[in-house]
Scaffold this motif. Structure first.
Motif, short mmCIF file in Angstrom:
data_model
loop_
_atom_site.label_atom_id
_atom_site.label_comp_id
_atom_site.label_asym_id
_atom_site.label_seq_id
_atom_site.Cartn_x
_atom_site.Cartn_y
_atom_site.Cartn_z
N VAL A 12 0.87 -1.17 0.00
CA VAL A 12 0.00 0.00 0.00
C VAL A 12 0.91 1.22 0.00
CG1 VAL A 12 -1.87 1.20 1.17
CG2 VAL A 12 -1.74 -1.32 1.27
N GLU A 13 1.05 1.82 -1.18
CA GLU A 13 2.01 2.91 -1.39
C GLU A 13 1.49 3.80 -2.51
OE1 GLU A 13 4.61 5.55 -1.48
OE2 GLU A 13 5.27 3.99 -0.10
N ASP A 14 1.45 5.12 -2.28
CA ASP A 14 0.91 6.02 -3.30
C ASP A 14 1.96 6.61 -4.24
OD1 ASP A 14 1.97 7.69 -1.35
OD2 ASP A 14 0.35 9.13 -1.43
N GLU A 15 3.21 6.40 -3.98
CA GLU A 15 4.27 6.87 -4.88
C GLU A 15 4.65 5.71 -5.80
OE1 GLU A 15 5.59 9.91 -5.19
OE2 GLU A 15 4.33 10.71 -3.60
N GLY A 16 4.36 5.87 -7.08
CA GLY A 16 4.55 4.79 -8.05
C GLY A 16 5.94 4.20 -8.06
#
Length: 124
Positions: A12-16
């Motif tokens: 779960v990570e929003d930085e690609g």
């Protein structure tokens, strides 16, 4: 084959680019990445239903904390790691004992933190 072969992981990570880096590190360890998601709502659904052995949770997802996802995982008995640039100070009281992986981190940092979360010996 490694000690981590077959471990099913939710990222779960929003930085690609960071998500891809974590995915590569996990795959190099022999883990199976079940999903890599960037939003709390999607992560919550997967955390509640998917067969996973571990999750790596960025604390801040586009301004939303991932703590609701951690609560779901905790209730299911699924170990998780918080990944953050904020350190332990960004954790609410109920998660202060959770493993934290400080950004930026190396593959060996990830491996050591996984060992702690999974309660198994670290393998270098």
């Amino acid at each position: 084959m490694t000690a981590y072969s077959g471990i099913k992981v939710l990222i779960v990570e929003d930085e690609g680019l960071v998500a891809l880096m974590i995915e590569d590190m996990l795959q190099d360890l022999g883990c199976e990445v079940i999903a890599s998601v960037a939003r709390v709502s999607e992560a919550s659904g997967i955390a509640a239903t998917a067969e996973i052995n571990l999750a790596v949770l960025d604390i801040n997802l586009a301004g939303q904390p991932s703590f609701p996802v951690a609560e779901i995982l905790r209730d299911r008995g699924v170990p998780f790691i918080f990944s953050t640039g904020y350190g332990r100070e960004g954790l609410p009281h109920q998660f202060t004992g959770s493993p934290v992986l400080g950004k930026p981190f190396s593959a060996s940092d990830l491996q050591r933190t996984m060992a702690k979360a999974l309660d198994c010996p670290a393998i270098d």
